[in-house]
Scaffold this active site. Structure first.
Site, short mmCIF file in Angstrom:
data_model
loop_
_atom_site.label_atom_id
_atom_site.label_comp_id
_atom_site.label_asym_id
_atom_site.label_seq_id
_atom_site.Cartn_x
_atom_site.Cartn_y
_atom_site.Cartn_z
N ASP A 1 0.86 -1.18 0.00
CA ASP A 1 0.00 0.00 0.00
C ASP A 1 0.90 1.23 0.00
O ASP A 1 2.10 1.14 0.26
CB ASP A 1 -0.90 0.01 1.25
CG ASP A 1 -1.80 1.24 1.28
OD1 ASP A 1 -2.47 1.52 0.27
OD2 ASP A 1 -1.81 1.95 2.31
N SER A 2 0.29 2.39 -0.25
CA SER A 2 1.05 3.63 -0.22
C SER A 2 1.49 3.99 1.20
O SER A 2 2.36 4.83 1.37
CB SER A 2 0.20 4.76 -0.79
OG SER A 2 -1.04 4.82 -0.11
N GLU B 1 -5.92 9.72 9.05
CA GLU B 1 -4.53 9.62 9.55
C GLU B 1 -4.34 10.43 10.83
O GLU B 1 -3.50 10.11 11.66
CB GLU B 1 -3.55 10.06 8.46
CG GLU B 1 -3.66 9.14 7.26
CD GLU B 1 -2.37 8.84 6.55
OE1 GLU B 1 -1.39 9.56 6.78
OE2 GLU B 1 -2.36 7.88 5.76
N HIS C 1 -8.50 3.87 3.48
CA HIS C 1 -8.79 4.57 4.73
C HIS C 1 -10.29 4.60 5.06
O HIS C 1 -10.67 4.82 6.21
CB HIS C 1 -8.32 6.02 4.65
CG HIS C 1 -6.82 6.16 4.61
ND1 HIS C 1 -6.04 5.59 3.64
CD2 HIS C 1 -5.97 6.81 5.44
CE1 HIS C 1 -4.77 5.89 3.86
NE2 HIS C 1 -4.70 6.63 4.96
N CYS D 1 -11.21 3.14 -1.01
CA CYS D 1 -9.92 3.65 -0.58
C CYS D 1 -9.62 2.98 0.77
O CYS D 1 -10.53 2.78 1.58
CB CYS D 1 -10.00 5.17 -0.40
SG CYS D 1 -8.57 5.90 0.42
N CYS E 1 -3.67 -1.12 -2.03
CA CYS E 1 -3.99 0.27 -2.33
C CYS E 1 -4.99 0.34 -3.49
O CYS E 1 -4.74 -0.22 -4.57
CB CYS E 1 -2.69 0.99 -2.72
SG CYS E 1 -2.93 2.70 -3.17
N1 DGL Z 1 -4.04 3.79 -0.12
C1 DGL Z 1 -4.69 4.78 -0.95
C2 DGL Z 1 -5.90 4.16 -1.65
O1 DGL Z 1 -6.43 3.15 -1.22
C3 DGL Z 1 -5.13 5.99 -0.14
C4 DGL Z 1 -3.98 6.87 0.31
C5 DGL Z 1 -3.22 7.47 -0.84
O2 DGL Z 1 -3.71 8.39 -1.52
O3 DGL Z 1 -2.12 6.99 -1.08
O4 DGL Z 1 -6.32 4.65 -2.66
#
Ligand code: DGL
Length: 273
Positions: free
Chosen positions: A12-13, A156, A190, A188, A75
């Site tokens: 993931d990011s 976050e 989050h 997403c 992600c």
């Molecule tokens: N992990 C990213 C997603 O699921 C969200 C956070 C980001 O923008 O990197 O799209």
């Protein structure tokens, strides 16, 4: 070479993908996991397609070098724009977040009106829209997509139940009521953390968590490929996960410990470039 004893690799990011890991641990408790969070370069959601593809390739290479048996693109942004590239370069099965969520949304909707929320890059890619229309075949389904960029920093900051978060959520989600959707994809990593709040704002809408559906899909995929961990290992084990991040690991460690609900090992910092 990976085999059934190898780990499942997720990337993931940043920390968001822990919501996906949590679902995988829930459904596949006997497996070993390797989680890579590209914390130095988060967020992916406001970066160009080319950049996200480049980052995703580096994350995939890292996981392949760890001999994982399955790659989970946790992600949603990377799943939207880079899944085919990840699949092409991988010698092991790959799961993204888009198809499991699209399939579940089609099955869930009664009135054929589905909402999607995600990052700007995810919504612009139209990945969910295309997948829903392709999987639905002749069935006519209306899809309404909206990017909710402020949700990521609010989550976050841990402001899950804050008044400001509620106001922003009402602003973002109000239009879905007007569209009359009965199903909403939390597209997403989050957003599942805002599930309760979103459910209060859209009480008659079924919420789809892609991580949950991807974990269920992984069980089938691993079984079909003879890659499920032994039954004996599955019963009563502590989750076994190693964590890697691309920037200083302290915040990640604290959040992972609280969020995952089991004692996690200290993350190691790695350089992907
Ligand atoms: N992990 C990213 C997603 O699921 C969200 C956070 C980001 O923008 O990197 O799209």
């Amino acid at each position: 070479m990976s085999n059934q004893h190898s780990a499942i690799g997720l990337f993931d990011s940043g920390i968001g993908g822990l919501s996906v890991l949590k679902q995988f641990v829930r459904f596949l408790p006997g497996e070993n996991f390797i989680y890579l969070g590209d914390t130095a370069r988060v967020p992916y959601g406001n970066k160009s397609r080319q950049t996200v593809i480049e980052y995703s390739k580096q994350c995939t290479n890292f996981l392949l070098n760890q001999d994982v048996k399955l790659i989970v693109v946790a992600c949603n942004t990377a799943s939207s724009v880079a899944l085919d590239v990840v699949q092409e370069m991988s010698s092991v099965p790959v799961i993204g977040m888009i198809t499991p969520a699209a399939r579940a949304a089609i099955l869930a909707t009664q009135n054929s009106k589905i909402g999607i929320i995600g990052t700007r890059a995810t919504v612009t890619s139209r990945a969910h829209q295309d997948e829903i229309h392709s999987l639905a075949g002749d069935r006519e389904i209306e899809v309404f997509a909206k990017s909710c960029p402020l949700f990521v920093p609010l989550v976050e900051e841990g402001m899950l139940h804050h008044n400001v978060t509620r106001q922003i959520a009402e602003e973002y989600l109000g239009e879905f009521e007007a569209h009359g959707i009965d199903t909403l994809v939390l597209g997403c990593t989050h957003y599942p953390l805002l599930r309760q709040l979103i459910g209060e704002i859209l009480p008659n809408v079924e919420l789809i968590d892609p991580g949950e559906l991807a974990a269920i899909k992984a069980i089938r995929l691993l079984a079909e490929n003879g890659l499920l961990a032994d039954d004996a290992k599955i019963i009563g084990n502590q989750p076994n996960a190693d964590f890697y991040v691309t920037d200083i690991p302290d915040t990640f460690f604290d959040i992972a410990n609280i969020f995952l609900g089991f004692p996690v090992r200290k993350p190691q910092k790695v350089d992907l470039e």
